[in-house]
Write an enzyme that holds these catalytic residues in place. Structure first.
Site, short mmCIF file in Angstrom:
data_model
loop_
_atom_site.label_atom_id
_atom_site.label_comp_id
_atom_site.label_asym_id
_atom_site.label_seq_id
_atom_site.Cartn_x
_atom_site.Cartn_y
_atom_site.Cartn_z
N GLU A 87 -7.80 7.65 0.24
CA GLU A 87 -8.23 7.58 -1.15
C GLU A 87 -9.65 7.04 -1.19
OE1 GLU A 87 -4.36 6.69 -3.89
OE2 GLU A 87 -5.09 5.01 -2.70
N GLU A 111 6.88 4.55 -5.51
CA GLU A 111 5.79 4.96 -4.62
C GLU A 111 5.55 3.80 -3.67
OE1 GLU A 111 1.12 6.48 -4.81
OE2 GLU A 111 2.05 5.57 -6.57
#
Length: 244
Positions: free
Chosen positions: A225, A140
């Site tokens: 986020e 990621e």
């Protein structure tokens, strides 16, 4: 740091002219070359709400907004509202010639304090296809264009003052579930007008972080986020491509 990829596709056809808002935890809607998703995977760690609105699409570009308010669990991500490109994937890092991207965004309103990032979330694996944050994921790669409130990526700080794509970054690395996370965190403050070639980041992780050039790009997402606080985040235009 996206842990859930359950897409509950809303049965509404997106168009360039109609604005559409989604509110459900895992709601998604088609957004031209992209898919817009709520992905409130961590909502149980706090109290709050979030909605995301598709504003327009045009060719390989998309415009959207997400509005959120979250309390409690200050160290827990509540969501990753994002757009995912539907076809910029399935290419090995060694075969990427260019990966141009442009992201123009702004906080229309934001609380003080706030704990949140604005970030790319790029997934790679050994196979051409694979859902983000799944058993198919090997790496990621996050690119934080903004990180407010003292939040930190997964892992630990391993490099500082790294120059990539015309900006200076801290690099954080560490494990998460069955994949490794490599995060670039802006040292230049909020990068609200980002125009870069993602190949420069791909080259860095191959040359400096030991990532195999045979890894496939499985997904490119961009979003935010939130941990705590409230904000209205507008993406006036976003685009990305993988050119072989």
């Amino acid at each position: 740091m996206r842990f859930s990829t359950l897409f509950a596709l809303v049965a509404i056809a997106a168009s360039a002219s109609a604005q559409q808002t989604i509110n459900g935890q895992y709601d998604c809607i088609p957004a031209g070359a992209y898919t817009l998703c709520q992905n409130l995977w961590g909502e149980s760690a706090g109290v709050g709400q979030q909605s995301s609105t598709l504003l327009s699409t045009s060719g390989n570009s998309v415009s959207w907004r997400t509005v959120w308010q979250w309390q409690n669990g200050p160290n827990n991500v509540k969501s990753y509202a994002n757009v995912l490109h539907n076809s910029a994937k399935g290419v090995q890092l060694s075969n990427v010639q260019t990966a141009p991207t442009t992201w123009e965004w702004q906080y229309e309103s934001v609380s003080n304090p706030v704990r949140a990032d604005v970030s790319y979330d790029i997934w790679t694996g050994t196979e051409p296809s694979g859902e983000p944050a799944s058993r198919a994921s090997s790496y990621e790669i996050m690119i934080w264009l903004s990180g407010r409130g003292g939040i930190q990526p997964v892992g630990s700080l391993t490099k500082s003052g790294v120059e990539v794509a015309g900006h200076t970054w801290d690099v954080w690395t560490g494990p998460n579930t069955n994949w490794q996370v490599i995060s670039f965190v802006s040292q230049d403050g909020d990068l609200t007008s980002f125009d870069a070639d993602l190949k420069e980041f791909f080259d860095f992780i191959v040359q400096e972080e030991g990532v195999s050039a045979s890894q496939y790009v499985q997904a490119i997402q961009t979003g935010t986020e939130p941990f705590t606080g409230s904000a209205s985040l507008l993406t006036s235009t976003f685009s990305v491509a993988l050119n072989q």
